[in-house]
Design a protein around this motif. Sequence first.
Motif, short mmCIF file in Angstrom:
data_model
loop_
_atom_site.label_atom_id
_atom_site.label_comp_id
_atom_site.label_asym_id
_atom_site.label_seq_id
_atom_site.Cartn_x
_atom_site.Cartn_y
_atom_site.Cartn_z
N MET A 141 11.78 99.89 13.72
CA MET A 141 10.69 98.92 13.75
C MET A 141 11.16 97.55 13.28
O MET A 141 10.78 96.53 13.85
CB MET A 141 9.52 99.41 12.89
N MET A 142 12.00 97.53 12.26
CA MET A 142 12.51 96.26 11.76
C MET A 142 13.33 95.56 12.84
O MET A 142 13.15 94.37 13.09
CB MET A 142 13.37 96.47 10.51
N TRP A 143 14.22 96.29 13.48
CA TRP A 143 15.08 95.66 14.49
C TRP A 143 14.31 95.24 15.73
O TRP A 143 14.63 94.22 16.35
CB TRP A 143 16.26 96.57 14.83
N VAL A 144 13.27 95.98 16.09
CA VAL A 144 12.43 95.56 17.21
C VAL A 144 11.69 94.28 16.84
O VAL A 144 11.58 93.35 17.64
CB VAL A 144 11.45 96.68 17.63
N ALA A 145 11.19 94.21 15.60
CA ALA A 145 10.52 92.98 15.15
C ALA A 145 11.48 91.80 15.17
O ALA A 145 11.11 90.69 15.59
CB ALA A 145 9.95 93.18 13.74
N VAL A 146 12.71 92.01 14.74
CA VAL A 146 13.70 90.94 14.79
C VAL A 146 13.95 90.50 16.23
O VAL A 146 13.99 89.31 16.53
CB VAL A 146 15.03 91.38 14.11
N ALA A 147 14.09 91.47 17.13
CA ALA A 147 14.32 91.13 18.54
C ALA A 147 13.14 90.35 19.11
O ALA A 147 13.34 89.37 19.85
CB ALA A 147 14.58 92.40 19.35
N LEU A 148 11.91 90.76 18.79
CA LEU A 148 10.74 90.05 19.28
C LEU A 148 10.67 88.63 18.74
O LEU A 148 10.20 87.72 19.41
CB LEU A 148 9.46 90.81 18.91
N ALA A 149 11.15 88.44 17.52
CA ALA A 149 11.13 87.11 16.92
C ALA A 149 12.26 86.22 17.43
O ALA A 149 12.08 85.02 17.59
CB ALA A 149 11.21 87.22 15.40
N VAL A 150 13.40 86.79 17.70
CA VAL A 150 14.59 86.00 18.03
C VAL A 150 14.70 85.66 19.52
O VAL A 150 15.03 84.54 19.88
CB VAL A 150 15.87 86.73 17.55
N PHE A 151 14.42 86.64 20.38
CA PHE A 151 14.68 86.45 21.80
C PHE A 151 13.43 85.96 22.54
O PHE A 151 12.47 86.71 22.72
CB PHE A 151 15.18 87.74 22.45
N ALA A 152 13.46 84.71 22.96
CA ALA A 152 12.35 84.16 23.73
C ALA A 152 12.47 84.55 25.20
O ALA A 152 11.47 84.75 25.88
CB ALA A 152 12.31 82.64 23.59
N ASP A 153 13.69 84.66 25.69
CA ASP A 153 13.93 85.02 27.07
C ASP A 153 13.72 86.52 27.27
O ASP A 153 14.28 87.33 26.53
CB ASP A 153 15.37 84.63 27.46
N GLU A 154 12.91 86.88 28.26
CA GLU A 154 12.58 88.28 28.49
C GLU A 154 13.81 89.13 28.83
O GLU A 154 13.91 90.27 28.42
CB GLU A 154 11.55 88.41 29.62
N ARG A 155 14.75 88.57 29.57
CA ARG A 155 15.95 89.34 29.92
C ARG A 155 16.75 89.70 28.68
O ARG A 155 17.21 90.82 28.53
CB ARG A 155 16.84 88.55 30.89
N HIS A 156 16.91 88.73 27.78
CA HIS A 156 17.66 89.00 26.55
C HIS A 156 16.92 89.98 25.65
O HIS A 156 17.53 90.84 25.02
CB HIS A 156 17.93 87.70 25.80
N LEU A 157 15.59 89.87 25.62
CA LEU A 157 14.79 90.79 24.81
C LEU A 157 14.94 92.21 25.34
O LEU A 157 15.16 93.15 24.58
CB LEU A 157 13.33 90.37 24.80
N ARG A 158 14.83 92.38 26.66
CA ARG A 158 14.99 93.72 27.25
C ARG A 158 16.36 94.30 26.94
O ARG A 158 16.48 95.47 26.61
CB ARG A 158 14.78 93.66 28.77
#
Length: 165
Positions: free
Chosen positions: A85-102
């Motif tokens: 959950m922590m790492w998903v929250a970090v990814a949601l906060a850091v990656f604005a681009d959908e491709r990078h988030l995926r």
Amino acid sequence: MGVADVLDTAVNRRRLALVLAVLAAYKSVEHAVLYGARAWVVLGALLLLGALWTPLRPRAGMLVVAAGALVVNLTPAYRNHLALMMWVAVALAVFADERHLRLALRWQLTLMYGFAALAKVWPPWLSGESLQARTWLGAMLDMPLVVAAAWGVVLVEVVLAAAVW
């Protein structure tokens, strides 16, 4: 419907962030009840603040949730799902681009399932002893079935590590 489909819109991304924040707040309150520490109540309040902030400012809210989850992960109450959950929250906060988030979410799931499978490749798990001792399933099944279930868990985790791609 895969992760990519869910994250295609900003609305769905905000919903995911809100659900994640609420789950993190719930887990910290649950730990406050189980372990009786006042610090957990403070942490739950911090995570709830992140959850409430998420619909308005998703990146800032997810950073608050990630900080709270990091604190949880540094305590004796560490759990793998809280780390994820922590790492998903970090990814949601850091990656604005959908491709990078995926891509980040896929790597997180691959690493989580891959290391979970790797951590179970040791004699007490593969012999069924750990599964029998730690779950209600072990008490209900004969030993050959418990061994099959233990090996099946490892196999499923390996498959899940690859399936996210």
